[in-house]
Design an enzyme around this catalytic site. Structure first.
Site, mmCIF file in Angstrom:
data_model
loop_
_atom_site.group_PDB
_atom_site.id
_atom_site.type_symbol
_atom_site.label_atom_id
_atom_site.label_comp_id
_atom_site.label_asym_id
_atom_site.label_seq_id
_atom_site.Cartn_x
_atom_site.Cartn_y
_atom_site.Cartn_z
ATOM 1 N N GLY A 261 29.921 27.064 16.340
ATOM 2 C CA GLY A 261 28.708 26.455 17.013
ATOM 3 C C GLY A 261 27.127 26.806 16.695
ATOM 4 N N PHE A 262 27.106 27.537 15.999
ATOM 5 C CA PHE A 262 25.184 27.348 15.715
ATOM 6 C C PHE A 262 24.922 27.067 14.473
ATOM 7 C CE2 PHE A 262 21.216 30.074 15.914
ATOM 8 C CZ PHE A 262 20.395 29.762 15.111
ATOM 9 N N ASP B 76 27.826 35.748 27.924
ATOM 10 C CA ASP B 76 28.785 35.432 26.844
ATOM 11 C C ASP B 76 28.939 36.951 25.845
ATOM 12 O OD1 ASP B 76 29.894 33.480 25.509
ATOM 13 O OD2 ASP B 76 28.668 32.779 23.919
#
Length: 675
Positions: free
Chosen positions: A369-370, A484
């Site tokens: 996602g980064f 996370d």
């Protein structure tokens, strides 16, 4: 320090590395004196040369031009061949260290700060590596492709050369043309670290003419060099056979005269004459125009200087504005006790582009996602992982701030090391140490690779992760909740040591703060605690829950969100709980480690895992207690029914996560295939 051989007794004095940073056993790397030809010092990895010193006997393996100065005595007679190193100033303490990677360092004790400081090390750059460009070529640092064939030679494999792989070296151009009594000669190549002298001969008192004639009369002689020794006349070095491991050195290099055939010799003679003629013409042209152009140039220079100064000021102002918005909130409210940004190296964009070969697809390690993660190699040979923020990503800036702000302040062997960052033009990147064994999930969930980790290594990984989390919660300068933790965020180095990564979702707690609450629940379903998923509440016990899941996954080799034939509605936690109640907990152990596991250790780990995933926050142990339970024989409490033992989420949970069955990290999902 003395390195070398006693030819009478057969004693060989050499330096060896440890097996690893933590194991002082005899390692695979060694620094030895090679007595063949003209003696030289060589760092070996096993029996393979890794780095080589200069073949000149008075050049030590340490840089004699640096302060403090290290002198070298070289002895070569029928009894001994050795180098002896000593410091001019006896008050200075110096030691040579060879580590398990083959890095040779000169360390000097700094009495002011009471620590060892590195004054010199090799190999530093790609060209320092032995045979980087193969035979009959030179390695030239600073060029886009560092390998260049010697005069009279061409790439052995043009295709590999085009792909910037020069390891196969070069071959003579005109193989049909003899270089033995056929009009051949020598072409001078300047400023070099001379070739490997294992197949060379040395004569003292010879000048250039005598040395050239001696080489010319022997058809096996491929090159020669004349070396001046202060107060001792000259040495003639002649090479017989291939020319290997040549490095271009601007400051300390010597001239090497390479034997070429008649055709190549004629080309270089014409080129030399042409260069002299062009230089004369150029000098006349410059003199004829320099006077009338002087005033114009001066006025232009003044005008450009003013313009450049204005441009630099404007650019600096813009960069400060841009950097202030992405500068990782170094003075933000989350770091109330800090008013300065971390001492973190800033990498130049051009350096990262070169290291990753312009972000080549072949260097891409994964996508998240980064953005993307790329493997790279710096000029000093160090491998890196570059985490590149996607321009189109809805996330990243906040996570980038977090990661730089947090991880730059953390130092622990079980946390991935952040080497620096790059914020330039429209690029935002984090630069990490490279983890060659990728992430934990890529091994334990892969049936073909799971056997790489026996029970002993898995238990060490469990302990390493536990120590890393304890450091975050208790021992670091900041009290940090990761939020996370999952198998894909645990990376493995070359020795399979675990390192926790990805601090984009982490939060800092005050010393007396117990928990916090958020309306933006992010993470990976299956690893998140129930109070966080349902109510948005998180604390150190949220990380404890995630650790418990990872622990059970390491033992079983299964993902928490997998289903089971006996109870399709159950996840891993529920399945382990049922087996524990039936006194069959060992049934969950990964089949690939059935032969290696220790029953007591496995059952203790399963029990600790179940204690960590209990539903009530207060019932879960702290990471301090977890570390104590894992590393000692203390009596453990009986676990209670854990949270989330069913695979299908409840209606309330389903409304929160939008019906997702396994992942709700819509903002931060980061599944990397490699790092």
């Amino acid at each position: 320090m003395k390195l070398g051989l006693n030819l009478m007794t057969g004693i060989n004095m050499f330096l060896t590395s440890w097996k690893s940073k933590d194991d002082p056993g005899t390692g695979n790397c060694s620094l030895k004196v090679n007595p063949n030809g003209s003696p030289q010092s060589i760092v070996y990895k096993g029996s393979t040369p890794h780095w080589r010193s200069d073949p000149r006997p008075w050049i030590s393996v340490t840089n004699v031009t640096e302060s403090p100065r290290v002198n070298c005595d070289f002895v070569n007679n029928k009894d001994e061949i050795y180098y002896a190193y000593f410091v001019e100033d006896p008050s200075i303490v110096i030691r040579a260290v060879l580590d398990n990677t083959g890095l040779l360092q000169k360390l000097v004790w700094d009495d002011g700060v009471h620590q060892w400081k590195e004054h010199w090390s090799v190999p530093k750059y790609r060209c320092d590596m032995y045979g980087q460009c193969g035979s009959y070529s030179k390695c030239s640092p600073g060029h886009r492709f560092e390998c260049m064939c010697l005069p009279g030679y061409e790439p052995k494999s043009p295709r590999e050369w085009d792909l910037r792989d020069g390891s196969n070296g070069c071959v003579r151009k005109h193989l049909e043309l003899s270089v033995c009594g056929n009009g051949e000669g020598f072409v001078k190549v300047e400023r070099l670290k001379l070739p490997d002298s294992s197949f060379s001969a040395a004569w003292t008192g010879m000048g250039r003419f005598e040395c050239e004639q001696a080489c010319l009369m022997n058809c096996s002689c491929t090159a020669f060099s004349v070396v001046n020794i202060d107060g001792k006349g000259t040495n003639c070095l002649a090479w017989y056979g291939e020319l290997m491991d040549i490095l271009e050195q601007v400051d300390e290099g010597l001239d090497l005269n390479v034997r070429v055939d008649a055709i190549e010799l004629a080309k270089y003679i014409r080129k030399s004459k042409g260069s002299l003629s062009k230089q004369r013409k150029l000098a006349i042209a410059l003199v004829s125009i320099v006077v009338p152009m002087f005033l114009v140039s001066l006025l232009t220079y003044i005008w450009l200087a003013k313009k450049k100064k204005t441009k630099v000021k404007r650019k600096a102002h813009n960069q400060s504005i841009n950097f202030a918005s992405t500068k990782v909130s170094f003075e933000g409210h989350e770091l109330e006790d800090s008013s300065t940004h971390p001492d973190l190296p800033i990498f130049n964009l051009s350096c990262i582009v070169a290291a990753t070969e312009n972000f080549s697809p072949t260097n891409k390690l994964g996508q998240g996602g980064f953005g993307s993660v790329f493997k790279g190699q710096l000029y000093n040979g160090q491998h890196i992982a570059v985490k590149r923020l996607s321009k189109s990503s809805r996330q990243g800036i906040g996570e980038f701030k977090n990661e730089v702000m947090l991880i730059a302040k953390l130092q622990h062997k079980n946390l991935v090391k952040l080497l620096g960052c790059c914020i330039q033009e429209d690029e935002t990147m984090l630069i990490y140490e490279y983890m060659p064994n990728k992430s934990l999930d890529s091994i334990i969930f892969d049936h073909t690779r799971a056997s790489f980790l026996n029970w002993k290594k898995r238990f060490e990984i469990i302990l390493g992760i536990a120590r890393g989390i304890l450091y975050l919660h208790q021992d670091s300068r900041l009290k940090i909740i990761h939020r996370d933790l999952k198998a894909s965020n645990v990376l493995l180095d070359a020795e399979m040591n675990p390192k926790i990564s990805d601090f984009g979702m982490a939060r800092i707690f005050k010393e007396d703060q117990i928990q916090d609450k958020t309306t933006r629940v992010v993470g990976t379903y299956g690893y998140m605690s129930p109070e966080y998923v349902i109510f948005g509440q998180f604390s150190t016990k949220s990380d404890v829950f995630s650790f418990g899941v990872i622990l059970l996954e390491i033992v079983s080799g299964r993902k928490n969100c997998d289903s089971y034939q006996e109870h399709p509605s159950q996840n891993l936690i529920g399945h382990v709980w049922e087996l524990w109640r039936e006194d069959r907990a060992s049934d969950i152990v990964d089949s690939s480690i059935k032969e290696s596991y220790v029953s007591d250790e496995v059952l203790r780990c399963i029990q600790v895992g179940l204690l960590c995933v209990e539903e009530e926050v207060v019932d879960r142990p702290t990471m301090f207690a977890v570390n104590l339970m894992l590393s000692s024989e203390t009596t453990l409490p009986s676990p209670k029914k854990p949270a989330f033992i069913l695979r299908s989420p409840s209606k309330k949970l389903d409304s929160i996560i939008g019906g997702a069955s396994c992942s709700i990290n819509e903002v931060t999902i980061t599944k990397f295939e490699a790092r």
